[in-house]
Design a protein around this motif. Structure first.
Motif, PDB file in Angstrom:
ATOM      1  N   ARG A 229      -1.907   9.368   2.199  1.00 40.61           N
ATOM      2  CA  ARG A 229      -0.857   9.770   1.256  1.00 40.61           C
ATOM      3  C   ARG A 229       0.522   9.619   1.883  1.00 40.61           C
ATOM      4  O   ARG A 229       1.485   9.219   1.218  1.00 40.61           O
ATOM      5  N   ARG A 230       0.614   9.920   3.199  1.00 42.07           N
ATOM      6  CA  ARG A 230       1.904   9.742   3.874  1.00 42.07           C
ATOM      7  C   ARG A 230       2.293   8.255   3.922  1.00 42.07           C
ATOM      8  O   ARG A 230       3.473   7.908   3.773  1.00 42.07           O
TER       9      ARG A 230
ATOM     10  N   HIS B 189       3.623   7.242   0.534  1.00 42.05           N
ATOM     11  CA  HIS B 189       4.996   7.724   0.353  1.00 42.05           C
ATOM     12  C   HIS B 189       5.974   6.790   1.058  1.00 42.05           C
ATOM     13  O   HIS B 189       7.020   6.417   0.508  1.00 42.05           O
ATOM     14  N   ARG B 190       5.620   6.390   2.301  1.00 45.98           N
ATOM     15  CA  ARG B 190       6.500   5.488   3.053  1.00 45.98           C
ATOM     16  C   ARG B 190       6.589   4.116   2.384  1.00 45.98           C
ATOM     17  O   ARG B 190       7.669   3.533   2.267  1.00 45.98           O
TER      18      ARG B 190
ATOM     19  N   GLU C 195      -3.322  11.438   5.619  1.00 40.08           N
ATOM     20  CA  GLU C 195      -2.646  10.367   6.367  1.00 40.08           C
ATOM     21  C   GLU C 195      -2.353   9.179   5.458  1.00 40.08           C
ATOM     22  O   GLU C 195      -1.290   8.548   5.554  1.00 40.08           O
TER      23      GLU C 195
END
Length: 308
Positions: A15-16, A19-20, A13
């Motif tokens: 890592r997402r 990325h965002r 979660e």
């Protein structure tokens, strides 16, 4: 500092969110292979990681990922701590909140130096801390303005008793601590004193300084709550006896506890930072209260250590 090139140490979660954030903050995509994960030392309650990925022209881009420690609910309410962090962020205090995930959060990386134990003894830095603490105490924070100290001590004492054997409880004198807490509360509750939003954990690892501007910022609000001013300052003075980067971080050297002149300088900087005239009577009254609240600080972190 322990280093690892593997992003696998960070929850999916988080890592997402990284990325965002790369797209939102810098218009960049995240190459997992390019990320450098560095675990930062000194955090006692959580795991803290600095995440770095390449930027333009040698400018590294950094954020901080904080993974909450297990079992900390006995010490503080995590939901309250998150609300405090968000409120502090809105007040422009400490790092900005960049994202939340179930096991932790992503924060702005503060490009400042974390203080060391000797820094607390530097007269200039000590004055900066005093003025910053007064600013912290003046913040308009939500919630009941009730003293949390005594309830917290009793809750931690019960937790310590439940975790210790009869022999350990006797050795640690846990059967008498309830009476000592009650005695301190009785002595100190009858005194007229300011109750403010306190940091409650003002050790050097929770204080950062921007070298160029000489501005100080306070971080890590897990234990923050409303308490008397004298308790927060007493805790800070007790922290001057600690060195968490030594081979024996649990051993306090109370020869390093500030003497009366050093305490007085800190209080004069604290009290005068609002622009008001400081009286000797005010300083002496606060000195007396701090001496008593230093006892509660020992109980506070002693019980914390037993439960931990």
């Amino acid at each position: 500092m322990r280093r690892s090139s593997s992003i696998d140490r960070i929850p999916a979660e988080a890592r997402r969110i990284l990325h965002r954030l790369a797209g939102e903050l810098w218009g960049a995509d995240v190459d997992p292979a390019a990320l450098v994960v560095s675990q930062l030392k000194g955090a006692l309650t959580n795991e803290v990681f600095r995440i770095t990925w390449p930027g333009g022209e040698g400018d590294p881009r950094k954020v901080l990922v904080r993974i909450y420690g297990q079992g900390v609910e006995v010490f503080f309410d995590r939901a309250d701590e998150v609300r405090t962090f968000e409120c502090m962020s809105r007040h422009g205090q400490g790092p900005r909140l960049l994202g939340r995930f179930p096991q932790g959060r992503v924060e702005e990386f503060i490009n400042a130096r974390t203080l060391s134990a000797p820094d607390l003894r530097d007269p200039e830095i000590s004055g900066l801390i005093a003025r910053k603490l007064r600013e912290f105490h003046e913040l308009d924070m939500p919630g009941p303005k009730d003293i949390s100290l005594w309830q917290r001590l009793r809750r931690w004492l019960e937790e310590a008793r439940s975790r210790c054997s009869t022999e350990e409880a006797r050795e640690l004198r846990l059967e008498t601590l309830g009476d000592e807490i009650a005695e301190l509360e009785n002595v100190l509750s009858g005194v007229d004193q300011r109750v403010v939003f306190c940091h409650n954990d003002l050790q050097y690892g929770n204080i950062m300084i921007y070298e160029e501007t000489r501005q100080v910022t306070l971080i890590d609000y897990e234990y923050a709550s409303f308490n008397p001013v004298a308790f927060d300052i007493a805790n800070h003075f007790c922290e001057m006896a600690a060195d968490y980067h030594s081979d024996t971080p649990h051993v306090m050297d109370f020869t390093k506890y500030p003497d009366v002149d050093e305490q007085r300088r800190f209080l004069e900087a604290y009290l005068s930072s609002s622009g008001e005239n400081t009286s000797d009577v005010e300083v002496e009254t606060l000195l007396g209260l701090i001496a008593k609240y230093s006892l509660t600080s020992h109980l506070f972190w002693g019980l914390w250590g037993i439960v931990s």
